[in-house]
Design an enzyme around this catalytic site. Structure first.
Site, PDB file in Angstrom:
ATOM      1  N   ASP A 120      -3.980   8.306   2.958  1.00  0.00           N
ATOM      2  CA  ASP A 120      -3.803   6.715   3.656  1.00  0.00           C
ATOM      3  C   ASP A 120      -4.442   6.392   4.665  1.00  0.00           C
ATOM      4  OD1 ASP A 120      -2.339   4.187   3.742  1.00  0.00           O
ATOM      5  OD2 ASP A 120      -0.674   5.551   4.628  1.00  0.00           O
ATOM      6  N   GLU A 121      -4.326   4.757   5.196  1.00  0.00           N
ATOM      7  CA  GLU A 121      -5.255   4.601   5.901  1.00  0.00           C
ATOM      8  C   GLU A 121      -6.884   4.408   6.268  1.00  0.00           C
ATOM      9  OE1 GLU A 121      -4.408   2.210   7.534  1.00  0.00           O
ATOM     10  OE2 GLU A 121      -2.138   1.594   7.659  1.00  0.00           O
ATOM     11  N   LYS A 140       0.779  -0.906   0.069  1.00  0.00           N
ATOM     12  CA  LYS A 140       0.179  -0.187  -0.517  1.00  0.00           C
ATOM     13  C   LYS A 140       1.061   0.820  -0.194  1.00  0.00           C
ATOM     14  CE  LYS A 140      -1.846   0.524   3.797  1.00  0.00           C
ATOM     15  NZ  LYS A 140      -1.100   1.357   4.443  1.00  0.00           N
ATOM     16  N   THR A 141       1.981   1.152   1.074  1.00  0.00           N
ATOM     17  CA  THR A 141       2.781   2.589   1.135  1.00  0.00           C
ATOM     18  C   THR A 141       3.438   2.435  -0.188  1.00  0.00           C
ATOM     19  OG1 THR A 141       3.043   1.947   3.387  1.00  0.00           O
ATOM     20  CG2 THR A 141       4.159   3.670   2.269  1.00  0.00           C
ATOM     21  N   ARG A 176       0.034 -11.023  10.269  1.00  0.00           N
ATOM     22  CA  ARG A 176       1.526 -10.038  10.393  1.00  0.00           C
ATOM     23  C   ARG A 176       2.037 -10.765  10.230  1.00  0.00           C
ATOM     24  NH1 ARG A 176      -0.397  -6.558   9.731  1.00  0.00           N
ATOM     25  NH2 ARG A 176      -2.009  -7.186   9.016  1.00  0.00           N
TER      26      ARG A 176
END
Length: 698
Positions: A208-209, A33-34, A590
């Site tokens: 973002d987020e 995503k980033t 995770r």
């Protein structure tokens, strides 16, 4: 092809090149995503020649802001410095610095933090004669903040407090964290010329987020983007787990209705995990109805044994398996900070903390304090230690105003000076003060003395768990916590969980004919002398964390523990089972290499044994696999039969739950001889003794 696009997959490239008009990207866990967001900004500047100063990028942490700025600079060069990258609160503060005068505040307003807000409310309490017994200023502040964030309504006395608080802030030209958003929105709503100024300045907005936005944040983003419609939002509805902070997952779906001709893109190629790990996570989250459907995949196939599932009859067996497996991984060269133990509820952490201490494995509590360092636990231990040693000034100073008894520092200093000067006990000094300078304060001190003497007698007459409840009640400590903050029930829960430690003390030492005082002293030696192995921040250590605190992180090896109904999912009246499932999804995604999922039939919680069925989330995770591909469920009790015959060698370091750390000095067929550090005794112990375990120290 542009160099910026070279290292992106087709989905990411589509998101980067969709520059004009509203775009929403549903980016699954670990899908880059980033990288996509930063590449898009660099592409806009370098390939589409969009002036950097027309770009506003909203993030939700300062850390994310700095990371984004560095990445864009590396991709687009110095011109990227003109991009306005900011948290939503910092952006709103910059708006108010210029235009807050339009709504009656002075330009030089001061931003205050939560502690300052509580201080303001404390002053209001005094001025208005509000009763602190209903709830404390801190509790009032949390309720006011929750109201401002749309989490809960207010009424009655809280409304009165809210109005008085807002009046105070306005009169003193103060702005709290929540009002940064609300006042900026007010400026935009009441003054169209200001809104148009920012709309023309920032013609391209990226967020973002997005799944973590609250209603006010979304409304600000929406009105800023109305004019040019070039709004790009990225998030994952499957990872929206912060509703208790006001986050609204519906914002993602509302975006597609509030903007015209929205381009929808999904990022589903996962770069973190193997397919063997992702299949369970995909199956789990597919049970949610409120979501945009997507299925993660990886180019890495993985193996069946990437997933390990264990079931234990008792939680001690679960803890023993997890800690032994962690020790095995570390011995095999795994860095401890690449191992995480994740849980839904903080109360579970205590068992793992203590077991890691026993095994001499360094650990870090992520996003919180070590259980043994939490204020309420330290206060409880100080009370108990003061009962054992009523001349201990250190503990006296800690507990005398917990809860508040109105005893000032000068009075405490007088007691300390008298003890030192005349070799008197604390109680003798209190009696002298009362006899020679009788006052309300000395009367309170005499009541405190009587309280402690009563508790000392009760200690020897009750089981420790029962006595602990009695102590918390008689001292008023539990009542203080319940009044202090209705939103911090964890403090009360942590005290409830401390009863499990006391229960364990009695189980270990009760048969040795010891007094309660001796049991407590030995028990505290066991858990507190090694507390230095636990750090809140550190260079390296196994990570213990709630799932909420671990969001956004990744680890090679992840243990998701206590997968039982009532604990994970947490079943309360206000529980949203879909959000609970999203929490599980975050936990299960995770991991990079191997995940361990565990549950126990019986568990010691809040000083009592509870039986909970296996979590539905564990079942759902496994349902996506064909029978031949499902991992075998390991019964930890069976493992201990094999573990009993493990080899011990001379010079092995071990830990015994009753006798502490020791060194193996002789090995026989079924027993070992151990030299213990604490009392230098030599004892013969069976190899299969359940209280015996090897430690990492070699």
């Amino acid at each position: 092809m542009s160099k910026i696009l070279e290292n992106l997959n087709p989905q990411q490239q589509e998101a980067v090149k969709a520059v004009d008009g509203p775009v929403i990207v549903f980016a699954g866990a670990g899908t880059g995503k980033t990288r996509t967001l930063t590449s898009r900004i660099a592409y806009m500047i370098s390939e589409r020649n969009i002036p950097a100063k027309q770009i506003l990028a909203i993030t939700f942490t300062k850390k994310a802001t700095n990371e984004m700025r560095e990445r864009i600079f590396a991709l687009a060069g110095p011109s990227a410095g003109e991009v306005f990258i900011s948290t939503i609160h910092a952006f709103c503060a910059s708006v108010l610095r210029k235009f807050i005068g339009l709504i009656g505040y002075k330009q030089n307003f001061e931003i205050i933090d939560d502690e300052d807000s509580v201080r303001v409310l404390t002053e209001i309490y005094k001025d208005k004669n509000f009763d602190r017994k209903a709830f404390s200023p801190k509790a009032a502040h949390n309720m006011i903040s929750a109201y401002k964030n749309g989490v809960m309504p207010i009424g009655g006395i809280v409304t009165t407090l809210y109005e008085a608080y807002q009046d105070y802030l306005f009169e003193h030209n103060l702005v709290d964290f929540d009002d940064l958003l609300l006042l900026a929105k007010k400026v935009f709503t009441l003054h169209k010329e200001v809104l148009e100024y920012f709309q023309d300045r920032f013609r391209y907005i990226l967020v973002d987020e997005f799944q973590d936005t609250n209603m006010t944040q979304y409304e600000i983003i929406k009105i800023l983007g109305q004019k040019y419609q070039n709004v790009f939002v990225v998030g994952d509805d499957d990872q929206s787990i912060y509703s208790f902070r006001g986050a609204v997952v519906d914002n993602m779906y509302a975006f597609m209705k509030d903007f015209d001709n929205v381009t929808l893109i999904k990022l589903t190629q996962n770069y973190r995990s193997t397919n063997a790990l992702l299949v369970g996570a995909n199956t789990l989250i597919a049970n949610n109805v409120l979501r945009e459907k997507k299925e993660l995949f990886s180019t890495k196939k993985g193996e069946l044994n990437d997933v390990v599932v264990t079931e234990s009859t008792y939680h001690e067996d679960e803890v023993r398996f997890v800690v032994n497996e962690i020790a095995h991984l570390i011995r095999g060269g795994v860095n401890p900070n690449q191992i995480a133990v994740l849980y839904r509820n903080n109360v579970v952490s205590r068992n793992f903390e203590l077991a890691l201490v026993e095994a001499r494995i360094p650990y870090v509590i992520y996003g919180g304090f070590s259980y043994l360092k939490r204020r309420e636990i330290k206060d409880a231990i100080s009370y108990l230690k003061f009962l054992l040693e009523p001349d201990n000034l250190f503990h006296f100073k800690r507990i005398i105003n917990q809860p508040s008894r109105g005893i000032g520092e000068k009075t405490v200093e007088k007691i300390a000076e008298r003890c030192q000067m005349y070799q008197e006990t604390i109680f003798e000094a209190i009696e002298w003060l009362h006899a020679n300078n009788s006052s309300n304060k000395t009367s309170v001190l005499m009541e405190f003395k009587a309280l402690i003497e009563n508790l000392q007698k009760a200690l020897e007459q009750m089981p420790l768990v029962e006595f602990f409840d009695y102590m918390l009640d008689k001292t008023g400590y539990l009542e203080m916590l319940s009044q202090e903050d209705v939103f911090e029930a964890n403090r009360v829960e942590n005290l409830e969980e401390f009863k499990s430690i006391l229960y364990r003390f009695e189980q270990i030492y009760d048969n040795e004919g010891l007094s309660k005082k001796e049991i407590l002293q030995m028990g505290f030696d066991e858990i507190l002398l090694d507390e230095t192995l636990s750090t809140d921040t550190g260079t390296s250590g196994v990570v213990l964390s709630t799932v909420h605190s671990a969001k956004g992180l990744e680890f090679d090896y992840v243990f998701v523990v206590a997968l039982e109904e009532g604990l994970f999912p947490a079943l309360r009246e206000d529980s949203d089972i879909e959000e609970e499932r999203r929490v599980a999804y975050v936990a299960f995604t995770r991991v990079k290499k191997k995940i361990y999922l565990s549950c126990a039939t019986t568990r010691l919680i809040y000083g009592r044994i509870v039986r909970n069925p296996k979590s539905r989330f564990l079942t759902e995770y496994l349902m996506g696999r064909k029978d031949q591909e499902k991992p075998a469920i390991i019964k930890t009790e069976d493992l201990h039969l094999d573990e009993a015959s493990r080899d011990f060698h001379v010079s092995d370091h071990i830990y015994h739950s009753a006798f502490g750390y020791g060194l193996v000095i002789a090995v026989e067929e079924t027993t070992i001889q151990v030299l213990f550090e604490k009392d230098k005794s030599i004892r013969k112990i069976k190899k299969d003794h359940p209280s015996l375990r090897k430690t990492l120290e070699e």
